[in-house]
Design an enzyme around this catalytic site. Structure first.
Site, short mmCIF file in Angstrom:
data_model
loop_
_atom_site.label_atom_id
_atom_site.label_comp_id
_atom_site.label_asym_id
_atom_site.label_seq_id
_atom_site.Cartn_x
_atom_site.Cartn_y
_atom_site.Cartn_z
N HIS A 1 -2.98 7.73 -1.45
CA HIS A 1 -3.31 6.30 -1.60
C HIS A 1 -2.38 5.77 -2.69
O HIS A 1 -2.58 6.04 -3.88
CB HIS A 1 -4.79 6.15 -2.00
CG HIS A 1 -5.22 4.73 -2.19
ND1 HIS A 1 -6.08 4.09 -1.33
CD2 HIS A 1 -4.90 3.81 -3.14
CE1 HIS A 1 -6.28 2.85 -1.74
NE2 HIS A 1 -5.56 2.65 -2.84
N LEU A 2 -1.33 5.06 -2.28
CA LEU A 2 -0.30 4.63 -3.23
C LEU A 2 -0.26 3.10 -3.31
O LEU A 2 0.39 2.44 -2.50
CB LEU A 2 1.09 5.15 -2.79
CG LEU A 2 1.18 6.66 -2.54
CD1 LEU A 2 2.58 7.04 -2.06
CD2 LEU A 2 0.83 7.44 -3.80
N LYS B 1 -14.89 -9.29 -5.23
CA LYS B 1 -14.22 -9.35 -3.93
C LYS B 1 -15.27 -9.17 -2.85
O LYS B 1 -16.21 -8.38 -3.04
CB LYS B 1 -13.26 -8.16 -3.82
CG LYS B 1 -11.80 -8.51 -3.78
CD LYS B 1 -11.01 -7.26 -4.00
CE LYS B 1 -10.04 -6.89 -2.98
NZ LYS B 1 -9.32 -5.66 -3.30
N VAL C 1 2.05 0.40 -1.50
CA VAL C 1 3.34 1.08 -1.55
C VAL C 1 3.50 2.03 -0.36
O VAL C 1 4.51 2.02 0.35
CB VAL C 1 3.48 1.86 -2.88
CG1 VAL C 1 4.76 2.66 -2.90
CG2 VAL C 1 3.40 0.91 -4.07
N GLY C 2 2.49 2.85 -0.12
CA GLY C 2 2.57 3.84 0.96
C GLY C 2 2.77 3.20 2.32
O GLY C 2 3.50 3.73 3.17
N GLU C 3 2.13 2.05 2.54
CA GLU C 3 2.24 1.39 3.85
C GLU C 3 3.54 0.62 4.01
O GLU C 3 4.06 0.48 5.12
CB GLU C 3 1.06 0.41 4.04
CG GLU C 3 -0.27 1.10 4.24
CD GLU C 3 -1.45 0.14 4.08
OE1 GLU C 3 -1.31 -1.05 4.45
OE2 GLU C 3 -2.50 0.57 3.59
N ASN D 1 -17.30 -5.88 -3.77
CA ASN D 1 -16.54 -5.00 -4.65
C ASN D 1 -16.41 -5.74 -5.99
O ASN D 1 -15.55 -6.61 -6.14
CB ASN D 1 -15.18 -4.73 -4.03
CG ASN D 1 -14.33 -3.79 -4.85
OD1 ASN D 1 -14.70 -3.41 -5.96
ND2 ASN D 1 -13.19 -3.42 -4.31
N ARG E 1 -19.58 -1.49 -3.38
CA ARG E 1 -18.69 -0.43 -3.86
C ARG E 1 -19.08 -0.10 -5.30
O ARG E 1 -19.15 -1.00 -6.15
CB ARG E 1 -17.24 -0.89 -3.82
CG ARG E 1 -16.33 0.16 -4.40
CD ARG E 1 -14.93 -0.33 -4.58
NE ARG E 1 -14.15 0.72 -5.21
CZ ARG E 1 -13.12 0.50 -6.02
NH1 ARG E 1 -12.75 -0.72 -6.29
NH2 ARG E 1 -12.47 1.51 -6.54
N GLY F 1 -3.16 1.22 -8.07
CA GLY F 1 -3.77 2.50 -8.46
C GLY F 1 -3.33 3.54 -7.44
O GLY F 1 -3.19 3.21 -6.27
P1 AMP Z 1 -2.36 -2.34 -3.48
O1 AMP Z 1 -2.94 -1.96 -4.81
O2 AMP Z 1 -2.73 -1.41 -2.37
O3 AMP Z 1 -2.58 -3.79 -3.13
O4 AMP Z 1 -0.75 -2.19 -3.64
C1 AMP Z 1 -0.02 -2.97 -4.53
C2 AMP Z 1 1.38 -2.38 -4.68
O5 AMP Z 1 2.02 -2.34 -3.40
C3 AMP Z 1 2.28 -3.23 -5.59
O6 AMP Z 1 3.01 -2.38 -6.47
C4 AMP Z 1 3.20 -3.89 -4.60
O7 AMP Z 1 4.45 -4.15 -5.18
C5 AMP Z 1 3.34 -2.81 -3.55
N1 AMP Z 1 3.88 -3.37 -2.31
C6 AMP Z 1 3.28 -4.20 -1.44
N2 AMP Z 1 4.17 -4.54 -0.45
C7 AMP Z 1 5.34 -3.91 -0.73
C8 AMP Z 1 6.62 -3.84 -0.11
N3 AMP Z 1 6.88 -4.50 1.01
N4 AMP Z 1 7.59 -3.09 -0.70
C9 AMP Z 1 7.33 -2.43 -1.85
N5 AMP Z 1 6.13 -2.43 -2.47
C10 AMP Z 1 5.16 -3.16 -1.93
#
Ligand code: AMP
Length: 409
Positions: free
Chosen positions: A207-208, A14, A331-333, A7, A90, A211
């Site tokens: 997908h949160l 990556k 964020v979503g997870e 990627n 990717r 991005g």
């Molecule tokens: P990603 O781009 O999928 O790696 O997501 C990054 C975003 O997920 C960032 O804004 C992080 O602050 C958020 N994130 C990761 N873990 C947590 C958590 N435990 N609580 C709140 N936000 C999180």
């Protein structure tokens, strides 16, 4: 079969080496700030990760370091490069040419290059990764997996913008979407979790992460998605504004004496959570500040959740209902507070979050109440696995085709 998943970003590379038979990740890592004096190479899985200071003038040199780390050193994954069977790349923009992943040949490279106009940083980076692999791994089959191809099923009424039609004809200005590999994975896994045929379901996949994008998938087909011509459109994100009144662009140019590219930079890199909170694009920092009483951080939180809520409403209307809403990415997870805000007030639509289940962490899970008409699912996304799987399938198919042709000749 071992597939190297790459990627390539504008200044990063990556990678993961995935064994498809055992579904295991043999190695992973990232080269960051490629081309600068601060370049670094992280290699290894979780607590075994090591940081290697290394000079990387470009992606070609970074690729050399990655391959070295895969076959030597403390975190080596294989004995020789011969154990890498194929490479999956990717690629962000596949335009109208690619509605699925494809084996890379000269035609594919030419089209990725042509489409760089629509995703300048990303497609050029992918090309550098492809060229580096051609140099270091000559003859290895390579597959391009496009972020956009999953959304080639959108109907014109969903992908066209209401601007003069000639601009579509002249410049191919239309919605292409992004994060398609993630949305495809989430939809497939949701069907498995719900134990329903994929083709019978109405799904909204969110997908949160840093991005953000959201998609409507109706009876197995993507019918709408929030990212547009570029990944700037749609939901509010970490540093990206998402959808705003288009007149704001020219207003800022006039009143702040900014050029088009400066405004583009402002909307991509200085907006979203960062722009509103003034603190960070990272939701964890924004959350902490909001809990300490910072009003702008609280506002950023509320705007982010409201942005997701409004798209959920739109997509329920577009599909005439929804069976399940899927949340994924950082964020979503992980963020129970954000999930609570997103679903607050949606009970009249039959969407009821279980506040206790919402607090659970890790893995695939259902977080709606048992009697919620719409299920809410959390599914960790697996984009690298999808790229490896597509690569495996396509390489297998092409080898089988070659064998069949040889048998006939
Ligand atoms: P990603 O781009 O999928 O790696 O997501 C990054 C975003 O997920 C960032 O804004 C992080 O602050 C958020 N994130 C990761 N873990 C947590 C958590 N435990 N609580 C709140 N936000 C999180």
């Amino acid at each position: 079969m071992n597939v190297l998943v790459l990627n390539a970003g504008s200044s990063s590379l990556k990678y993961q080496l995935v064994n498809l038979e055992t579904k295991t990740v043999l190695a992973k890592g990232i080269c960051e700030r490629v081309g600068s004096k601060e370049a670094s190479h992280k290699h290894g899985i979780d607590e075994n990760e090591i940081v290697i200071d290394a000079e990387m003038a470009d992606h070609n040199q970074a690729m050399g370091l990655v391959l070295d780390a895969l076959v030597s050193g403390p975190n080596k994954a294989v004995d020789s490069l011969d154990e890498i069977d194929a490479v999956g790349h990717r690629v962000v923009q596949g335009g109208k040419y690619f509605d699925r992943s494809v084996l890379i040949d000269d035609y594919v490279i030419e089209k990725i290059d042509e489409l760089a106009e629509l995703a300048p940083l990303h497609n050029k980076a992918a090309l550098m990764g492809i060229e580096a692999c051609r140099a270091y791994l000559p003859g290895k089959p390579m597959v391009a997996v496009f972020d956009t191809s999953y959304f080639q099923t959108l109907a014109p009424k969903a992908y066209m913008y209401p601007i003069p039609y000639e601009l579509y004809e002249k410049h191919a200005i239309r919605k292409y979407g992004a994060h398609g590999t993630s949305h495809r994975y989430l939809a497939e896994r949701a069907a498995v979790m719900l134990d329903e045929p994929f083709d019978d379901l109405k799904l909204i996949t969110c997908h949160l992460g840093n991005g953000c994008s959201i998609s409507a998938i109706d009876h197995g087909i993507a019918v709408d998605t929030s990212m547009g011509l570029t990944p700037l459109d749609g939901l509010m994100m970490g540093t990206r504004s998402g959808a705003i009144d288009p007149a704001i662009v020219t207003f800022i140019m006039d009143h702040e004496d900014m050029s088009a590219s400066e405004v583009n930079d402002l909307l991509n890199k200085k907006s979203g959570l960062l722009g509103i909170s003034g603190i960070s694009n990272d939701l964890r920092s924004v959350r902490t500040a909001s809990e300490e009483g910072d009003e702008r951080a609280q506002l950023a939180y509320e705007m982010y959740s409201n942005s997701v809520k409004k798209y959920i409403g739109q997509y329920i209307a577009v599909m005439g209902g929804v069976d399940a809403i899927v949340l994924s990415a950082g964020v979503g997870e992980n963020c129970d507070k954000m999930r609570r805000l997103i679903f607050a007030g949606l009970q009249p639509l039959g969407i009821v979050l279980d506040l206790e289940k919402n607090k659970a962490r890790g893995g695939e899970r259902t977080i709606s109440t048992d009697d919620s008409a719409v299920q809410i699912l959390v599914i960790p996304t697996e984009e690298e696995y999808m790229i490896a799987r597509d690569t495996f399938d396509i390489v297998h198919e092409s080898l089988a085709g070659r064998d069949a042709a040889a048998a006939l000749s």
